[in-house]
Enzyme design. Sequence first.
Site, PDB file in Angstrom:
ATOM      1  N   TYR B 289       0.835  -1.211   0.000  1.00 19.11           N
ATOM      2  CA  TYR B 289       0.000   0.000   0.000  1.00 19.11           C
ATOM      3  C   TYR B 289       0.866   1.257   0.000  1.00 19.11           C
ATOM      4  O   TYR B 289       1.746   1.423   0.849  1.00 19.11           O
ATOM      5  CB  TYR B 289      -0.906   0.001   1.227  1.00 19.11           C
ATOM      6  CG  TYR B 289      -1.960   1.071   1.193  1.00 19.11           C
ATOM      7  CD1 TYR B 289      -3.225   0.810   0.662  1.00 19.11           C
ATOM      8  CD2 TYR B 289      -1.724   2.341   1.704  1.00 19.11           C
ATOM      9  CE1 TYR B 289      -4.207   1.776   0.629  1.00 19.11           C
ATOM     10  CE2 TYR B 289      -2.700   3.318   1.673  1.00 19.11           C
ATOM     11  CZ  TYR B 289      -3.936   3.031   1.141  1.00 19.11           C
ATOM     12  OH  TYR B 289      -4.910   4.003   1.118  1.00 19.11           O
ATOM     13  N   TYR B 339      -5.061   5.744  -7.502  1.00 15.83           N
ATOM     14  CA  TYR B 339      -5.298   5.616  -6.066  1.00 15.83           C
ATOM     15  C   TYR B 339      -6.778   5.368  -5.839  1.00 15.83           C
ATOM     16  O   TYR B 339      -7.581   6.282  -5.858  1.00 15.83           O
ATOM     17  CB  TYR B 339      -4.833   6.858  -5.311  1.00 15.83           C
ATOM     18  CG  TYR B 339      -4.996   6.694  -3.812  1.00 15.83           C
ATOM     19  CD1 TYR B 339      -4.292   5.705  -3.134  1.00 15.83           C
ATOM     20  CD2 TYR B 339      -5.870   7.490  -3.087  1.00 15.83           C
ATOM     21  CE1 TYR B 339      -4.450   5.516  -1.775  1.00 15.83           C
ATOM     22  CE2 TYR B 339      -6.028   7.310  -1.714  1.00 15.83           C
ATOM     23  CZ  TYR B 339      -5.318   6.325  -1.065  1.00 15.83           C
ATOM     24  OH  TYR B 339      -5.476   6.135   0.285  1.00 15.83           O
TER      25      TYR B 339
END
Lengths: 146, 385
Positions: B289, B339
């Site tokens: 992440y 994103y």
Amino acid sequence: MLKPLVDDDGAPYFEYAAKGELRMQTCANCGEVLFPPRPMCPRCQSTEFEWKLMSGRGHVWSFAVPRPPLLPDYAAFAPYPVVVVELEEDRRLRLVGNLVASEDAGAGLEAQLASVDPATIEIGQPVRAVFRQIEGLFVAAWTPDE
Amino acid sequence: MTPTPLKDRAAIVGIGQTEFAKHLEPSEKALACRAIAMALDDAGIAAHEVDAFAAYTMEATDEVEIAKAVGAGDVTFFSRVGFGGGGSCATIGHLAMAIATGQASVGVAWRSRKRGSGPRPWTDTVNQLATPAQWTRPFGLLRPVDEIAVLARRYMHEYGLTREQLGAVAIACRNRANANPAAIMYDRPLTMDDYLNARMISDPLCLFDNCLETDGALAVVMVSAERARDCRQPPVHVHAFGQGLPAQHHGMVNYWNDDPLAGPSWIAAKHLWKHSDFGPADVDVAQIYDAFTPLIPLSLEGYGFCGKGEGGAFADDGGLELGGRLPINTSGGGLSEAYVHGFNLINEGVRQLRGTSTNQVAGASTCLVTAGEAVPTSAVLLRRD
């Protein structure tokens, strides 16, 4: 500027700050000092608290220097430093706040946010608490401690 | 040995995603439905068979609306996971648990977001001051990047993390995006000079330390390992799953622990590896992440790919590139593909194990996918037969 939210747990912090005192929530049963304030002591589950007077001395643990895009009130004074100060009493008591050039740096947002050149700040440098107003609420700010 | 009933009991058999862009016309709800329909089609499973949903609490459209629109049948399991990007892998983990325990048979997880064209969450000044933000935001730590910048500077101070090492993280992700036509940064190379000369957003973090603001949606379809054998695509098994919320942790401003540089990934990792047949050395490729570059070295340490404080050095000398010690974010990640709160990392993990990535790691049979570090988090270890 954003006004800190005053909730039941944290209200005494602001009341003492208005008197120029940095006090931390402290368990009345086991003596654990807590920050941020909360409704129960995580060590002994007591719900009784005192507010212990701190020395007001600490060290810069880290800092950031935000630049736009930011909320307009803040963007006007960017880049400004925001410091995290580790209190002398316990390294886990770390307060986010602003660094001001001196106790009499003046009122207003500029003095609050941007009276210290970020390039002069160092991790580990000693600081001490002074009290400033944000939207009528008193909070601890920090000034270099020679 | 500890019983591990989750291990390889459920599999991802369908993935779907919309286009990624700064601005897409359809609503978040409509994008979610499109991604789910594509994932069902990929799996070869009819919508009326769906009986489970899992999503992030920050999802704007709820499962009632989604189920009604896509044509799901009677739903017997639904789950919401909090803490923003920390929830991505937990949606997969919760469905895997539901399927492994018989609570459901066909699960859908999704994320839809119009962050590219919509308002930034941090500009919501009405609802943003709940604890612990009341102790940080009024002083000017307004945005997630400001909160991470504080941790990054401390990390630099304690362990010598450098801007060049963060640049190596950004460039590794960009290099993968440059080969992925679906990525927003498909045709836009990034050099170390570009990185070092970029404008600061929250010093010490610059523009390229930040993820992309994106509109888009993704979804996966999951079934039991038994059923997965008969599906259209090769099954990608959920081998292990972990969530992590450390003792005395505070949101994304984790400044009040004994060690704020040992974040939630350490807790999720401990659980994940305990319930896995594999260790970090067995991971062929990872999707870590990356809302901000410092989260990658912090996560590499947390998940045990290197020692404490060594995450920056791990990125040096091409460690994260294809052919490096651990190729990461092979679709470009949040920094350079899109994103969408980390969900694109899940779909890319599935593609790697199907052998269909645009940056394929030859023979990849295990892929770690992680959710947001610094917030309460989650991770899954995916594997193929």
